[in-house]
Scaffold this motif. Structure first.
Motif, PDB file in Angstrom:
ATOM      1  N   TYR A   1      31.273  55.026  46.014  1.00  0.00           N
ATOM      2  CA  TYR A   1      32.485  55.149  45.199  1.00  0.00           C
ATOM      3  C   TYR A   1      32.366  54.327  43.918  1.00  0.00           C
ATOM      4  O   TYR A   1      32.713  54.793  42.834  1.00  0.00           O
ATOM      5  CB  TYR A   1      33.700  54.706  46.004  1.00  0.00           C
ATOM      6  N   PHE A   2      31.851  53.100  44.048  1.00  0.00           N
ATOM      7  CA  PHE A   2      31.744  52.234  42.873  1.00  0.00           C
ATOM      8  C   PHE A   2      30.550  52.598  41.985  1.00  0.00           C
ATOM      9  O   PHE A   2      30.482  52.147  40.835  1.00  0.00           O
ATOM     10  CB  PHE A   2      31.657  50.766  43.307  1.00  0.00           C
ATOM     11  N   VAL A   3      29.647  53.404  42.499  1.00  0.00           N
ATOM     12  CA  VAL A   3      28.523  53.890  41.689  1.00  0.00           C
ATOM     13  C   VAL A   3      28.948  55.098  40.843  1.00  0.00           C
ATOM     14  O   VAL A   3      28.265  55.451  39.877  1.00  0.00           O
ATOM     15  CB  VAL A   3      27.330  54.231  42.600  1.00  0.00           C
ATOM     16  N   ARG A   4      30.073  55.682  41.173  1.00  0.00           N
ATOM     17  CA  ARG A   4      30.525  56.888  40.477  1.00  0.00           C
ATOM     18  C   ARG A   4      30.521  56.772  38.953  1.00  0.00           C
ATOM     19  O   ARG A   4      29.961  57.638  38.264  1.00  0.00           O
ATOM     20  CB  ARG A   4      31.924  57.289  40.966  1.00  0.00           C
ATOM     21  N   PRO A   5      31.155  55.746  38.384  1.00  0.00           N
ATOM     22  CA  PRO A   5      31.174  55.685  36.912  1.00  0.00           C
ATOM     23  C   PRO A   5      29.789  55.521  36.303  1.00  0.00           C
ATOM     24  O   PRO A   5      29.556  55.958  35.168  1.00  0.00           O
ATOM     25  CB  PRO A   5      32.067  54.472  36.615  1.00  0.00           C
ATOM     26  N   VAL A   6      28.864  54.911  37.044  1.00  0.00           N
ATOM     27  CA  VAL A   6      27.495  54.737  36.541  1.00  0.00           C
ATOM     28  C   VAL A   6      26.801  56.088  36.448  1.00  0.00           C
ATOM     29  O   VAL A   6      26.273  56.474  35.397  1.00  0.00           O
ATOM     30  CB  VAL A   6      26.693  53.780  37.449  1.00  0.00           C
ATOM     31  N   SER A   7      26.806  56.820  37.547  1.00  0.00           N
ATOM     32  CA  SER A   7      26.155  58.137  37.555  1.00  0.00           C
ATOM     33  C   SER A   7      26.883  59.122  36.646  1.00  0.00           C
ATOM     34  O   SER A   7      26.264  59.958  35.979  1.00  0.00           O
ATOM     35  CB  SER A   7      26.091  58.684  38.982  1.00  0.00           C
ATOM     36  N   VAL A  31      29.787  55.396  24.766  1.00  0.00           N
ATOM     37  CA  VAL A  31      30.831  56.419  24.696  1.00  0.00           C
ATOM     38  C   VAL A  31      31.073  57.025  26.073  1.00  0.00           C
ATOM     39  O   VAL A  31      32.213  57.111  26.538  1.00  0.00           O
ATOM     40  CB  VAL A  31      30.436  57.522  23.690  1.00  0.00           C
ATOM     41  N   THR A  32      30.004  57.445  26.736  1.00  0.00           N
ATOM     42  CA  THR A  32      30.170  58.103  28.030  1.00  0.00           C
ATOM     43  C   THR A  32      30.679  57.140  29.102  1.00  0.00           C
ATOM     44  O   THR A  32      31.390  57.553  30.015  1.00  0.00           O
ATOM     45  CB  THR A  32      28.836  58.729  28.493  1.00  0.00           C
ATOM     46  N   ALA A  33      30.319  55.850  28.980  1.00  0.00           N
ATOM     47  CA  ALA A  33      30.801  54.872  29.958  1.00  0.00           C
ATOM     48  C   ALA A  33      32.306  54.678  29.845  1.00  0.00           C
ATOM     49  O   ALA A  33      32.995  54.531  30.858  1.00  0.00           O
ATOM     50  CB  ALA A  33      30.088  53.532  29.758  1.00  0.00           C
ATOM     51  N   VAL A  34      32.823  54.685  28.624  1.00  0.00           N
ATOM     52  CA  VAL A  34      34.276  54.565  28.441  1.00  0.00           C
ATOM     53  C   VAL A  34      34.991  55.757  29.058  1.00  0.00           C
ATOM     54  O   VAL A  34      36.014  55.607  29.744  1.00  0.00           O
ATOM     55  CB  VAL A  34      34.624  54.443  26.940  1.00  0.00           C
ATOM     56  N   LEU A  35      34.445  56.954  28.847  1.00  0.00           N
ATOM     57  CA  LEU A  35      35.044  58.156  29.432  1.00  0.00           C
ATOM     58  C   LEU A  35      34.993  58.096  30.960  1.00  0.00           C
ATOM     59  O   LEU A  35      35.969  58.429  31.640  1.00  0.00           O
ATOM     60  CB  LEU A  35      34.307  59.404  28.927  1.00  0.00           C
ATOM     61  N   ALA A  36      33.845  57.680  31.499  1.00  0.00           N
ATOM     62  CA  ALA A  36      33.681  57.617  32.950  1.00  0.00           C
ATOM     63  C   ALA A  36      34.567  56.538  33.570  1.00  0.00           C
ATOM     64  O   ALA A  36      35.167  56.749  34.633  1.00  0.00           O
ATOM     65  CB  ALA A  36      32.217  57.369  33.300  1.00  0.00           C
TER      66      ALA A  36
END
Length: 249
Positions: A173-179, A124-129
């Motif tokens: 920048y590309f680590v943003r959605p992970v964190s 769920v949170t990955a889709v939002l991120a």
């Protein structure tokens, strides 16, 4: 004499509360299967609608409690977006407001006994991120074209260091959605798991009073965490949006 483990006294499974199960039957879960996650996401959306739409439909001069709460939330998020992104970011306020309310309500609903915390799942949170990540990236290129790449070129640094910093900026920048996603899911999952562990010790007579005190304290902390994590996710979204609107260092 039977041990505590044999009698089931310490039969604690804190991660069982995060199992995704179908609402009807006991079959396999597919992408189209209605599950407990589906149910509690729908309940969360309904609560947001009841608060922001139904609760404010009267628009009374002297607001009711529901209207006051809705107006305070609206003003809180509006000021956050304006302070971080500036006036240019206010056109994206509806999306950020929706994001904040969904996460906040989902976090609080997860604290109801027997409820399901949808924001504890990385799915769920990955889709939002990812929605935020791709949204601000596309917006940055639409508004600025190649100039958006200036986000990764630190002009204030010495020329020799700029290529190295560019690589670091690109990776970050590309680590943003992970964190962005793991921070929310991890905090919610950890808090609920700890509560379940202490609840398991409540069956032991001499530990029960301490267990109840610990659960009460952690539950109070989780109420604070539920709000803070929604706030952190939202303000990071505003920061990323600011980068898309003003990419130059």
């Amino acid at each position: 004499m039977a041990t505590e483990a044999e009698t089931g006294g310490f039969n604690i499974h804190p991660m069982d509360q995060f199992i995704v199960s179908p609402l009807f039957g006991d079959g396999e879960v597919h992408w189209y299967t209605p599950t407990n996650v589906t149910l509690w996401m729908a309940i969360g959306v309904l609560c947001v609608v009841l608060l922001l739409v139904v609760g404010t439909r009267g628009r009374a001069v002297i607001p009711s409690r529901h209207q006051s709460l809705a107006e305070l939330t609206y003003g809180f998020v509006h000021k956050m977006v304006e302070d971080v992104t500036g006036k240019e970011g206010l056109k994206y306020f509806p999306y950020i407001m929706t994001l904040f309310m969904f996460i906040l309500v989902a976090n609080f609903l997860g604290l109801i006994p027997a409820a399901f915390t949808v924001t504890s799942h990385i799915a769920v949170t990955a889709v939002l991120a990812l929605a935020v990540f791709f949204g601000v990236t596309i917006l940055g290129f639409v508004l600025h074209g190649k100039k958006f790449l200036g986000l990764f070129w630190v002009t204030s640094a010495p020329l020799a260091l700029r290529p190295i910093l560019a690589v670091i900026e690109l990776i970050s920048y590309f680590v943003r959605p992970v964190s962005h996603s793991i921070r929310l899911a991890g905090n919610l999952m950890a808090g609920h798991a700890v509560i379940k562990v202490f609840a398991g010790f409540a069956v032991v007579a001499w530990v029960a009073p301490l267990s109840v005190l610990a659960i009460t304290a952690i539950y109070a902390l989780e109420l604070l965490v539920a709000f803070i994590q929604a706030y952190v996710f939202t303000i990071l979204t505003c920061i990323y949006l600011k980068d898309a609107l003003h990419p130059s260092h």
